[in-house]
Write a protein that holds these residues in place. Structure first.
Motif, short mmCIF file in Angstrom:
data_model
loop_
_atom_site.label_atom_id
_atom_site.label_comp_id
_atom_site.label_asym_id
_atom_site.label_seq_id
_atom_site.Cartn_x
_atom_site.Cartn_y
_atom_site.Cartn_z
N GLY A 55 0.79 -1.23 0.00
CA GLY A 55 0.00 0.00 0.00
C GLY A 55 0.82 1.27 0.00
O GLY A 55 0.28 2.37 0.06
N ARG A 72 -6.17 0.41 0.60
CA ARG A 72 -6.40 -1.00 0.92
C ARG A 72 -6.35 -1.20 2.42
O ARG A 72 -5.61 -0.48 3.13
CB ARG A 72 -5.37 -1.91 0.24
CG ARG A 72 -3.93 -1.68 0.65
CD ARG A 72 -2.98 -2.46 -0.25
NE ARG A 72 -3.16 -3.89 -0.10
CZ ARG A 72 -2.79 -4.78 -1.02
NH1 ARG A 72 -2.21 -4.38 -2.14
NH2 ARG A 72 -2.97 -6.07 -0.80
N ASN A 74 -5.51 -4.32 4.60
CA ASN A 74 -5.06 -5.72 4.55
C ASN A 74 -5.72 -6.57 5.63
O ASN A 74 -5.82 -7.78 5.50
CB ASN A 74 -3.54 -5.80 4.66
CG ASN A 74 -2.86 -5.35 3.37
OD1 ASN A 74 -3.51 -5.14 2.34
ND2 ASN A 74 -1.55 -5.16 3.43
N VAL A 79 -9.94 -3.69 -0.94
CA VAL A 79 -9.37 -2.52 -1.60
C VAL A 79 -10.51 -1.56 -1.90
O VAL A 79 -11.62 -1.98 -2.24
CB VAL A 79 -8.66 -2.93 -2.91
CG1 VAL A 79 -8.13 -1.71 -3.66
CG2 VAL A 79 -7.53 -3.90 -2.62
#
Length: 117
Positions: A55, A72, A74, A79
């Motif tokens: 990112g 994004r 994670n 996203v």
């Protein structure tokens, strides 16, 4: 194998905002780079934004730079594409895609965004 599902599209007036989401399942999410693409009627699909696995690096097409933001999460395997100051010419089917190398390997089915004038 990675499955991608987009959501968040819809009808919005010019000048409005939308946030698209791309939920990923399967694979190691943080190892994938992602991109958002769009295809308007009668036009070829175009890349509009991309983000690296960590990112830390993003890129944008000139047509959306300064108005759209890719990000994004994670932890959520998701996203996002935040779209602001939308214009009628932003009307298109928006899709997300993922890759671990040079070419995008996995694609979502897309979500329709329609901007009325």
């Amino acid at each position: 194998q990675v499955q991608l599902v987009e959501s968040g599209g819809g009808l919005v007036q010019a000048g409005g905002s939308l946030r698209l989401s791309c939920a990923a399942s399967g694979g190691s999410f943080s190892s994938y780079a992602f991109g958002w693409f769009r295809q308007a009627p009668g036009k070829e699909r175009a890349s509009i934004a991309a983000i690296t696995g960590g990112g830390g690096t993003t890129s944008y097409a000139d047509s959306v730079r300064g108005r759209f933001t890719i990000s994004r999460d994670n932890a959520k395997n998701t996203v996002y594409l935040q779209m602001t100051s939308l214009k009628p010419e932003d009307t298109a089917v928006y899709s997300c895609a993922a890759h671990t190398g040079r070419q995008y390997e996995y694609w979502g089915q897309g979500t329709q965004v329609t901007v009325s004038s």
